[in-house]
Design an enzyme around this catalytic site. Sequence first.
Site, PDB file in Angstrom:
ATOM      1  N   ARG A  11      -1.466 -16.532 -42.810  1.00 13.62           N
ATOM      2  CA  ARG A  11      -1.517 -16.014 -41.440  1.00 13.62           C
ATOM      3  C   ARG A  11      -2.715 -15.102 -41.247  1.00 13.62           C
ATOM      4  O   ARG A  11      -3.372 -14.706 -42.203  1.00 13.62           O
ATOM      5  CB  ARG A  11      -0.242 -15.209 -41.129  1.00 13.62           C
ATOM      6  CG  ARG A  11       1.027 -16.007 -41.150  1.00 13.62           C
ATOM      7  CD  ARG A  11       2.233 -15.126 -40.836  1.00 13.62           C
ATOM      8  NE  ARG A  11       2.451 -14.118 -41.868  1.00 13.62           N
ATOM      9  CZ  ARG A  11       3.192 -13.020 -41.710  1.00 13.62           C
ATOM     10  NH1 ARG A  11       3.767 -12.785 -40.550  1.00 13.62           N
ATOM     11  NH2 ARG A  11       3.353 -12.161 -42.690  1.00 13.62           N
ATOM     12  N   TYR A 154      -1.720   3.101 -48.031  1.00 13.27           N
ATOM     13  CA  TYR A 154      -2.637   1.982 -47.738  1.00 13.27           C
ATOM     14  C   TYR A 154      -4.089   2.416 -47.949  1.00 13.27           C
ATOM     15  O   TYR A 154      -4.894   1.669 -48.517  1.00 13.27           O
ATOM     16  CB  TYR A 154      -2.403   1.527 -46.293  1.00 13.27           C
ATOM     17  CG  TYR A 154      -3.072   0.235 -45.905  1.00 13.27           C
ATOM     18  CD1 TYR A 154      -2.680  -0.977 -46.470  1.00 13.27           C
ATOM     19  CD2 TYR A 154      -4.082   0.211 -44.934  1.00 13.27           C
ATOM     20  CE1 TYR A 154      -3.280  -2.176 -46.091  1.00 13.27           C
ATOM     21  CE2 TYR A 154      -4.681  -0.977 -44.554  1.00 13.27           C
ATOM     22  CZ  TYR A 154      -4.277  -2.163 -45.128  1.00 13.27           C
ATOM     23  OH  TYR A 154      -4.876  -3.352 -44.752  1.00 13.27           O
TER      24      TYR A 154
END
Length: 243
Positions: A11, A154
């Site tokens: 994706r 992150y």
Amino acid sequence: MKYALVTGGSRGIGRAIAIKLATELKYPVLVNYSANDEAAMETKKIIEEAGGQCELLKFGVEDQEVAHSVLDTWTGKHPNDIIEVIVNNAGITKDGLFMWMKPEDWSAVLKVSLDGFYNITNHLIQKMLTNRYGRIINIVSVSGVKGTPGQVNYSAAKGALVAATKALAQEVAKRKITVNAVAPGFIKTDMTADMEEKELKKMIPANRFGEAEEVADLVTFLSSKKSSYITGEVININGGIYS
């Protein structure tokens, strides 16, 4: 035959990269994904309908044992072939303020981005070195370059990947292997679907979110022979956000 591998390729940015590598550079593409069978099949269909070749490899990049098993099985079936382009795109977010961040949210994000890079690249690089040619592209983030509040995990994962990119590039440059990082800003994907685009784009000089295809164009260039003198670089693609 020479192959390209895209992790997290079913994706978003990964899919766009896989499509361009297959259609523009004519690589048979190995699309890795961890869960979404439907999206992976859709990616394969798009590539094949465009005249490209695609194989799906289902495993989580953070699980070294499973990742190596799947890759070794593929290599056993393709003894004379080589994966000469690796795009480490797989990544997840578990956002939240650091003071309330759970240990599992910290480790899960680092495992996919950082351990995933190690598990895939370390396992495949020996053959690349023997072949004396290769392209390794790590998809990082503006978060890994400048840091983003609410994304300490992150930012840490992607920042570490930036440093790993620079170090590995110096180790393998003599063997005509380049290692670069691409750092997207706000790109229209599932990962940014819940964001307030109208508000956020005010902080972007280009006044818009980027398209996955724009990132894929850059990755395709870095995957080609035209980029042979670019290595150890972090290339920002963020519409002008300070980084």
